[in-house]
Motif scaffolding. Structure first.
Motif, PDB file in Angstrom:
ATOM      1  N   ALA A  87       0.834  -1.213   0.000  1.00 30.62           N
ATOM      2  CA  ALA A  87       0.000   0.000   0.000  1.00 30.62           C
ATOM      3  C   ALA A  87       0.865   1.258   0.000  1.00 30.62           C
ATOM      4  CB  ALA A  87      -0.949  -0.002   1.192  1.00 30.62           C
ATOM      5  N   ALA A 133      -5.976   1.571   7.638  1.00 29.45           N
ATOM      6  CA  ALA A 133      -6.717   1.129   6.448  1.00 29.45           C
ATOM      7  C   ALA A 133      -7.918   0.259   6.813  1.00 29.45           C
ATOM      8  CB  ALA A 133      -5.793   0.370   5.503  1.00 29.45           C
ATOM      9  N   ILE A 183      -7.071  -2.914   3.794  1.00 32.45           N
ATOM     10  CA  ILE A 183      -5.789  -2.719   3.099  1.00 32.45           C
ATOM     11  C   ILE A 183      -5.841  -3.353   1.713  1.00 32.45           C
ATOM     12  CG2 ILE A 183      -4.457  -4.743   3.897  1.00 32.45           C
ATOM     13  CD1 ILE A 183      -2.940  -1.311   4.085  1.00 32.45           C
ATOM     14  N   ARG A 184      -6.532  -4.481   1.582  1.00 34.30           N
ATOM     15  CA  ARG A 184      -6.668  -5.086   0.250  1.00 34.30           C
ATOM     16  C   ARG A 184      -7.475  -4.181  -0.677  1.00 34.30           C
ATOM     17  NH1 ARG A 184      -9.168 -10.519   0.536  1.00 34.30           N
ATOM     18  NH2 ARG A 184      -9.744 -10.094   2.688  1.00 34.30           N
ATOM     19  N   ARG A 198      -7.664  -0.908  -0.437  1.00 29.49           N
ATOM     20  CA  ARG A 198      -6.779   0.222  -0.749  1.00 29.49           C
ATOM     21  C   ARG A 198      -5.820  -0.158  -1.872  1.00 29.49           C
ATOM     22  NH1 ARG A 198      -3.833   3.520   3.970  1.00 29.49           N
ATOM     23  NH2 ARG A 198      -6.028   4.033   4.281  1.00 29.49           N
ATOM     24  N   ILE A 199      -5.219  -1.327  -1.776  1.00 30.09           N
ATOM     25  CA  ILE A 199      -4.274  -1.781  -2.801  1.00 30.09           C
ATOM     26  C   ILE A 199      -4.987  -1.939  -4.149  1.00 30.09           C
ATOM     27  CG2 ILE A 199      -2.843  -3.741  -3.521  1.00 30.09           C
ATOM     28  CD1 ILE A 199      -2.205  -4.096  -0.459  1.00 30.09           C
ATOM     29  N   GLN A 201      -5.517   1.526  -5.548  1.00 30.23           N
ATOM     30  CA  GLN A 201      -4.240   2.096  -5.998  1.00 30.23           C
ATOM     31  C   GLN A 201      -3.804   1.469  -7.320  1.00 30.23           C
ATOM     32  OE1 GLN A 201      -1.762   1.266  -2.630  1.00 30.23           O
ATOM     33  NE2 GLN A 201      -2.070   3.308  -1.743  1.00 30.23           N
TER      34      GLN A 201
END
Length: 169
Positions: free
Chosen positions: A45, A84, A90-91, A93-94, A97
């Protein structure tokens, strides 16, 4: 720029992250000297955010740099993971991105912009791999060919060995 390799690398990484998350082991123990899944994902991330920033700077004519040292700091990794929203956050967010990088790097950047050299610092295991100018194109290609696949393998290595799966299932 053809972003298919970058898109595919993000997809494979996210598939591996979901496989680890769904493995039934809430916190698989990494091999000695390696990160757990939380830190791997936080690292990606931070790397992704830095790449989005670099692409955005080049696209606006601003001075672009890339430095991944912060993506190795344990406190920062843990904080980013927590902020996140844990593994699911977080997954996501990734994923976003990755989509942003592909959208910004694809047909929107000229060849001259992709060839823009950026002061770059890349470290791994406390050793400098790169400390000098790198064209934006090469940074993105490195994400697709080295960084994301390497962390995909690192995530998959966290899965417990399954008896009888060698040689096919």
């Amino acid at each position: 720029m053809d972003t298919t390799p970058l898109r595919d690398a993000y997809r494979a990484l996210l598939d591996a992250a979901a496989t680890v998350a769904d493995s039934g082991d809430p916190s698989p123990v990494p091999p000695t000297g390696e990160w757990n899944a939380d830190r791997i994902l936080a690292h990606i991330a931070i790397v992704g955010a830095g790449a989005v920033t670099a692409v955005s700077c080049v696209a606006t004519g601003a001075i672009a740099t890339y430095d991944n040292r912060l993506a190795h700091d344990p406190w920062t990794l843990d904080r980013v993971f927590t902020l996140a929203g844990g593994n699911t956050g977080i997954r996501e967010r990734i994923r976003i991105q990755g989509e942003a990088l592909c959208a910004l790097s694809g047909p929107t950047l000229s060849e001259a912009e992709l060839d823009t050299p950026m002061p770059t610092v890349l470290v791994s295991h406390d050793a400098a791999l790169v400390d000098g100018p790198v064209p934006l194109r090469d940074l993105l290609a490195g994400l697709a060919a080295v960084e994301l696949p390497g962390h995909t393998r690192q995530l998959l290595a966290l899965l417990p060995a399954r008896a009888g799966t060698e040689g096919g299932a």
